[in-house]
Write an enzyme that holds these catalytic residues in place. Structure first.
Site, short mmCIF file in Angstrom:
data_model
loop_
_atom_site.label_atom_id
_atom_site.label_comp_id
_atom_site.label_asym_id
_atom_site.label_seq_id
_atom_site.Cartn_x
_atom_site.Cartn_y
_atom_site.Cartn_z
N HIS A 199 3.57 -5.05 3.79
CA HIS A 199 3.61 -5.61 5.14
C HIS A 199 3.24 -7.09 5.11
O HIS A 199 2.46 -7.52 4.25
CB HIS A 199 2.62 -4.90 6.07
CG HIS A 199 2.92 -3.46 6.29
ND1 HIS A 199 3.94 -3.02 7.10
CD2 HIS A 199 2.33 -2.34 5.79
CE1 HIS A 199 3.96 -1.71 7.11
NE2 HIS A 199 3.00 -1.26 6.30
N CYS A 209 5.91 6.16 4.69
CA CYS A 209 4.77 5.36 4.21
C CYS A 209 4.02 6.00 3.05
O CYS A 209 3.06 5.43 2.54
CB CYS A 209 3.82 5.02 5.36
SG CYS A 209 4.57 3.91 6.56
N GLU A 219 0.62 -5.02 11.52
CA GLU A 219 1.38 -4.77 10.29
C GLU A 219 2.88 -4.95 10.48
O GLU A 219 3.59 -5.16 9.50
CB GLU A 219 1.04 -3.42 9.68
CG GLU A 219 1.53 -2.22 10.42
CD GLU A 219 1.26 -0.92 9.65
OE1 GLU A 219 0.21 -0.80 9.00
OE2 GLU A 219 2.12 -0.04 9.72
N HIS A 242 -1.08 -10.52 -1.47
CA HIS A 242 -0.24 -10.16 -2.63
C HIS A 242 -0.93 -9.16 -3.55
O HIS A 242 -0.73 -9.19 -4.77
CB HIS A 242 0.25 -11.40 -3.36
CG HIS A 242 1.34 -12.09 -2.62
ND1 HIS A 242 1.07 -12.97 -1.59
CD2 HIS A 242 2.69 -12.00 -2.70
CE1 HIS A 242 2.20 -13.42 -1.10
NE2 HIS A 242 3.20 -12.83 -1.75
N HIS A 269 0.84 -1.19 0.00
CA HIS A 269 0.00 0.00 0.00
C HIS A 269 0.88 1.24 0.00
O HIS A 269 2.09 1.16 0.10
CB HIS A 269 -0.98 0.00 1.19
CG HIS A 269 -0.36 0.22 2.53
ND1 HIS A 269 -1.02 0.76 3.59
CD2 HIS A 269 0.88 -0.04 3.00
CE1 HIS A 269 -0.24 0.84 4.64
NE2 HIS A 269 0.92 0.34 4.31
N HIS A 324 4.94 0.38 -0.38
CA HIS A 324 5.67 -0.60 0.43
C HIS A 324 4.69 -1.69 0.85
O HIS A 324 3.50 -1.60 0.57
CB HIS A 324 6.30 0.08 1.65
CG HIS A 324 5.29 0.63 2.61
ND1 HIS A 324 4.54 1.77 2.35
CD2 HIS A 324 4.88 0.17 3.81
CE1 HIS A 324 3.73 2.00 3.37
NE2 HIS A 324 3.91 1.04 4.27
#
Length: 150
Positions: free
Chosen positions: A31, A25, A136, A75, A16, A29
């Site tokens: 998690h 952020c 996360e 994914h 996201h 990137h």
């Protein structure tokens, strides 16, 4: 009869970006999310029922959460549809990537709210969603409790 809580845990990988954010952020990137789903209900008391003694079969809960959350978000890359990230989303989709567009900033807080709605809508009437915990990172998570949201 006693109310019992049961919890099932799930893992999925999701990317996201937080549009307009003033830190790292803002970049795309990902998690390795851990989702804990806790439901509450009374164990089945009918001894002729194959699920006698269960609040809900863990397999039934797994099916709901996999279909509504894990199979969709795993994914994938999630973007707020109301940001300029829509252009990046289109480019990624055109290249065969799995992109999800949501109507919220894809923070853990907002994702856990979204997940609560999706899961509640699929639970049997006798079972209530008690809480969700979306982790996360090893040290960062968001929690949703039904008792805070009535």
């Amino acid at each position: 009869m006693s109310k019992i809580r049961i919890t099932k845990q799930f893992n999925f990988e999701t990317g996201h970006a937080l549009f307009g954010y003033d830190g790292k952020c803002k970049n795309v990137h990902g998690h390795s999310y851990k989702l804990s789903v806790t439901v509450i209900g009374e164990p089945i008391t009918d001894s002729s029922n194959v699920k006698f003694g269960m609040v809900i079969d863990f397999g039934d809960l797994k099916k709901i959460v996999k279909e509504e959350i894990v199979d969709i978000f795993d994914h994938a890359t999630v973007f707020n549809q109301n940001t300029p990230h829509i252009e990046l989303a289109k480019e990624l989709k055109d290249r065969g990537h799995h992109v999800i567009l949501v109507d919220y900033q894809p923070t853990s807080e907002n994702m856990v709210i979204d997940f609560s709605t999706k899961i509640k809508n699929r639970l049997p009437d006798t079972i209530k969603l008690f809480s969700l915990k979306l982790q996360e990172t090893e040290t960062s998570f968001a929690e949703w409790y039904a008792s805070d949201n009535f």
